[in-house]
Write a protein that holds these residues in place. Structure first.
Motif, PDB file in Angstrom:
ATOM      1  N   LEU A 133       0.829  -1.199   0.000  1.00 23.22           N
ATOM      2  CA  LEU A 133       0.000   0.000   0.000  1.00 23.22           C
ATOM      3  C   LEU A 133       0.868   1.255   0.000  1.00 23.22           C
ATOM      4  CD1 LEU A 133      -2.614  -1.179   2.633  1.00 23.22           C
ATOM      5  CD2 LEU A 133      -2.833  -1.230   0.142  1.00 23.22           C
ATOM      6  N   LYS A 134       0.696   2.078  -1.014  1.00 24.36           N
ATOM      7  CA  LYS A 134       1.427   3.332  -1.136  1.00 24.36           C
ATOM      8  C   LYS A 134       0.526   4.498  -0.722  1.00 24.36           C
ATOM      9  CE  LYS A 134       5.003   1.236  -2.920  1.00 24.36           C
ATOM     10  NZ  LYS A 134       6.275   1.102  -2.169  1.00 24.36           N
ATOM     11  N   ARG A 135       1.135   5.532  -0.168  1.00 25.19           N
ATOM     12  CA  ARG A 135       0.367   6.670   0.329  1.00 25.19           C
ATOM     13  C   ARG A 135      -0.515   7.278  -0.744  1.00 25.19           C
ATOM     14  NH1 ARG A 135       0.140  11.829  -0.022  1.00 25.19           N
ATOM     15  NH2 ARG A 135       1.883  11.805  -1.484  1.00 25.19           N
ATOM     16  N   ALA A 136       0.060   7.575  -1.909  1.00 21.89           N
ATOM     17  CA  ALA A 136      -0.704   8.241  -2.969  1.00 21.89           C
ATOM     18  C   ALA A 136      -1.879   7.385  -3.425  1.00 21.89           C
ATOM     19  CB  ALA A 136       0.210   8.558  -4.149  1.00 21.89           C
ATOM     20  N   THR A 137      -1.656   6.071  -3.515  1.00 19.72           N
ATOM     21  CA  THR A 137      -2.722   5.172  -3.961  1.00 19.72           C
ATOM     22  C   THR A 137      -3.859   5.128  -2.954  1.00 19.72           C
ATOM     23  OG1 THR A 137      -1.081   3.803  -5.087  1.00 19.72           O
ATOM     24  CG2 THR A 137      -3.245   2.826  -4.688  1.00 19.72           C
ATOM     25  N   VAL A 138      -3.514   4.984  -1.676  1.00 18.42           N
ATOM     26  CA  VAL A 138      -4.533   4.914  -0.632  1.00 18.42           C
ATOM     27  C   VAL A 138      -5.339   6.209  -0.572  1.00 18.42           C
ATOM     28  CG1 VAL A 138      -4.934   4.741   1.858  1.00 18.42           C
ATOM     29  CG2 VAL A 138      -3.273   3.224   0.740  1.00 18.42           C
ATOM     30  N   VAL A 139      -4.634   7.347  -0.545  1.00 16.56           N
ATOM     31  CA  VAL A 139      -5.311   8.642  -0.402  1.00 16.56           C
ATOM     32  C   VAL A 139      -6.193   8.939  -1.607  1.00 16.56           C
ATOM     33  CG1 VAL A 139      -4.953  11.130  -0.255  1.00 16.56           C
ATOM     34  CG2 VAL A 139      -3.582   9.591   1.142  1.00 16.56           C
ATOM     35  N   SER A 140      -5.692   8.663  -2.802  1.00 15.49           N
ATOM     36  CA  SER A 140      -6.486   8.959  -4.002  1.00 15.49           C
ATOM     37  C   SER A 140      -7.704   8.042  -4.090  1.00 15.49           C
ATOM     38  CB  SER A 140      -5.620   8.815  -5.259  1.00 15.49           C
ATOM     39  OG  SER A 140      -5.120   7.490  -5.388  1.00 15.49           O
ATOM     40  N   CYS A 141      -7.549   6.778  -3.716  1.00 17.38           N
ATOM     41  CA  CYS A 141      -8.679   5.850  -3.750  1.00 17.38           C
ATOM     42  C   CYS A 141      -9.746   6.263  -2.738  1.00 17.38           C
ATOM     43  CB  CYS A 141      -8.200   4.436  -3.463  1.00 17.38           C
ATOM     44  SG  CYS A 141      -9.495   3.182  -3.611  1.00 17.38           S
ATOM     45  N   VAL A 142      -9.318   6.630  -1.541  1.00 17.20           N
ATOM     46  CA  VAL A 142     -10.263   7.088  -0.521  1.00 17.20           C
ATOM     47  C   VAL A 142     -10.992   8.340  -0.994  1.00 17.20           C
ATOM     48  CG1 VAL A 142     -10.430   8.139   1.778  1.00 17.20           C
ATOM     49  CG2 VAL A 142      -9.113   6.038   1.447  1.00 17.20           C
ATOM     50  N   SER A 143     -10.256   9.260  -1.602  1.00 21.04           N
ATOM     51  CA  SER A 143     -10.864  10.495  -2.091  1.00 21.04           C
ATOM     52  C   SER A 143     -11.927  10.214  -3.150  1.00 21.04           C
ATOM     53  CB  SER A 143      -9.787  11.421  -2.662  1.00 21.04           C
ATOM     54  OG  SER A 143     -10.365  12.583  -3.206  1.00 21.04           O
ATOM     55  N   LEU A 144     -11.609   9.320  -4.078  1.00 21.05           N
ATOM     56  CA  LEU A 144     -12.568   8.984  -5.131  1.00 21.05           C
ATOM     57  C   LEU A 144     -13.802   8.285  -4.549  1.00 21.05           C
ATOM     58  CD1 LEU A 144     -10.119   7.736  -7.901  1.00 21.05           C
ATOM     59  CD2 LEU A 144     -11.522   9.808  -7.957  1.00 21.05           C
ATOM     60  N   MET A 145     -13.595   7.408  -3.583  1.00 21.40           N
ATOM     61  CA  MET A 145     -14.724   6.719  -2.965  1.00 21.40           C
ATOM     62  C   MET A 145     -15.626   7.698  -2.212  1.00 21.40           C
ATOM     63  SD  MET A 145     -13.054   3.156  -1.573  1.00 21.40           S
ATOM     64  CE  MET A 145     -14.636   2.583  -0.943  1.00 21.40           C
ATOM     65  N   MET A 146     -15.022   8.692  -1.541  1.00 26.75           N
ATOM     66  CA  MET A 146     -15.811   9.687  -0.828  1.00 26.75           C
ATOM     67  C   MET A 146     -16.637  10.519  -1.802  1.00 26.75           C
ATOM     68  SD  MET A 146     -15.381   9.206   2.334  1.00 26.75           S
ATOM     69  CE  MET A 146     -16.326  10.661   2.751  1.00 26.75           C
ATOM     70  N   GLN A 147     -16.034  10.895  -2.926  1.00 27.85           N
ATOM     71  CA  GLN A 147     -16.761  11.662  -3.935  1.00 27.85           C
ATOM     72  C   GLN A 147     -17.927  10.852  -4.500  1.00 27.85           C
ATOM     73  OE1 GLN A 147     -14.202  13.518  -6.933  1.00 27.85           O
ATOM     74  NE2 GLN A 147     -12.520  13.509  -5.475  1.00 27.85           N
ATOM     75  N   LEU A 148     -17.687   9.566  -4.730  1.00 24.22           N
ATOM     76  CA  LEU A 148     -18.745   8.705  -5.251  1.00 24.22           C
ATOM     77  C   LEU A 148     -19.874   8.554  -4.235  1.00 24.22           C
ATOM     78  CD1 LEU A 148     -19.846   6.781  -7.394  1.00 24.22           C
ATOM     79  CD2 LEU A 148     -18.468   4.955  -6.376  1.00 24.22           C
ATOM     80  N   ALA A 149     -19.510   8.377  -2.961  1.00 27.98           N
ATOM     81  CA  ALA A 149     -20.525   8.235  -1.919  1.00 27.98           C
ATOM     82  C   ALA A 149     -21.362   9.500  -1.793  1.00 27.98           C
ATOM     83  CB  ALA A 149     -19.854   7.898  -0.590  1.00 27.98           C
ATOM     84  N   GLN A 150     -20.709  10.654  -1.873  1.00 26.16           N
ATOM     85  CA  GLN A 150     -21.439  11.920  -1.782  1.00 26.16           C
ATOM     86  C   GLN A 150     -22.375  12.098  -2.970  1.00 26.16           C
ATOM     87  OE1 GLN A 150     -18.390  14.874  -1.332  1.00 26.16           O
ATOM     88  NE2 GLN A 150     -17.828  14.195   0.730  1.00 26.16           N
ATOM     89  N   ALA A 151     -21.912  11.690  -4.155  1.00 26.03           N
ATOM     90  CA  ALA A 151     -22.762  11.799  -5.332  1.00 26.03           C
ATOM     91  C   ALA A 151     -23.984  10.891  -5.198  1.00 26.03           C
ATOM     92  CB  ALA A 151     -21.965  11.422  -6.584  1.00 26.03           C
TER      93      ALA A 151
END
Length: 313
Positions: free
Chosen positions: A103-121
């Motif tokens: 697990l790399k920092r950029a991968t984890v953070v970007s995936c979490v960010s995208l999932m949060m955006q999807l959940a909000q949508a």
């Protein structure tokens, strides 16, 4: 900013994930056992769950349980590098996404960010759809529902910021987690419309007994959170007793009582940051609520936290 649960048995891996996410502006709580993780989902309603899948930790079972009890909470499953079919396994468990180590920092953070955006949508679409259905059945309706998921997410962000502000400017804050006694027997079995009306009356009784700066909102099924800024332990107990009596005035459910779990943060006069967070305070309030219920209900349980008594998550 979001409140995220990391379900991971390894302290080193959990620490790395916490660091990744906190540096990205999120607040993180960690659970090392499946049962503990599920309890925190019930009590804290995190915006996202990261769960490992290893020989010692069944993140897939946790995901299924989360989806059964809180289907709108996104779950990200974390698999070991040797896993050959992570996508198929994650989909079968009901997870929104998965990552394969290392697990790399950029991968984890970007995936979490995208999932949060999807959940909000998705939440936005759900709220709009609900409002449209209400308009079709009841005529035009302009005001949004006060108990929508969007409002709950806004509340969480507000409370996160208030905890940080109280640490910085050194003022006390209190949380009350309130649940009607015997909820499963007395309210959960009512028809949906009648149950909603009863809970709305509970909320109205609570709000009428608070100051303008206080906040009382539904937090989970049958539970309410009451936030009391600038309120030390003694003041919070006075308010809690007042609210306990107000619940008894609910007319739609005669004889209704409620239990409350109290968590208080009182900064000392000494300099230095206290080890306290929204997640730790909510966990404390949840534990206190269970003690009140176990003692027979219709009571308030809870204490205070100061910098001399750090709260660990």
């Amino acid at each position: 900013m979001a409140f995220i649960l990391v379900a991971e048995p390894s302290a080193s891996v959990a620490g790395a994930l916490r660091k990744f996410l906190e540096n990205a502006g999120h607040e993180v709580t960690v659970a090392s056992e499946v049962r503990d993780a599920l309890e925190r989902v019930r009590e804290l309603a995190p915006a996202l769950v990261l769960a490992s899948v290893t020989e010692s930790f069944d993140g897939e079972t946790l995901c299924r349980q989360v989806k059964e009890e809180a289907s709108t909470i996104p779950v990200l499953l974390l698999y070991l590098p040797e896993e050959e079919q992570p996508e198929a396994r994650a989909a079968a468990a009901g997870a929104e996404a998965c990552l394969v180590g290392p697990l790399k920092r950029a991968t984890v953070v970007s995936c979490v960010s995208l999932m949060m955006q999807l959940a909000q949508a998705r939440e936005t679409v759900s709220v709009v759809r609900t409002e449209m259905q209400l308009m079709q059945h009841q005529g035009p309706r302009r005001e949004p529902s006060s108990s929508s998921g969007a409002d709950l997410e806004f509340l969480k962000r507000l409370l996160f910021m208030e905890v940080k502000r109280s640490r910085r400017y050194r003022y006390p804050i209190s949380y009350l987690l309130l649940e009607p006694d015997r909820y499963a027997e007395r309210l959960a079995t009512l028809p949906a419309a009648q149950r909603t009306s009863a809970l709305a009356e509970v909320l109205r009784r609570l709000s009428e007994a608070l100051r303008d700066i206080d906040v009382a909102v539904p937090f989970a099924e049958g539970r309410f959170i009451v936030f009391l800024p600038y309120t030390p332990h003694e003041g919070a107990m006075v308010v809690a007793e007042r609210l306990r009596q107000r619940v008894k005035e609910v007319e739609s459910v005669p004889g209704l009582t409620a239990s409350m779990g109290l968590a208080v943060f009182e900064p000392s006069a000494q300099k230095g940051q206290a080890q306290v967070s929204f997640g730790s305070l909510m966990k404390e309030a949840g534990d206190a609520l269970r003690r009140a219920q176990a003692a027979g209900g219709d009571r308030v349980e809870g204490g205070r936290q100061t910098p001399a008594e750090p709260v660990s998550e």
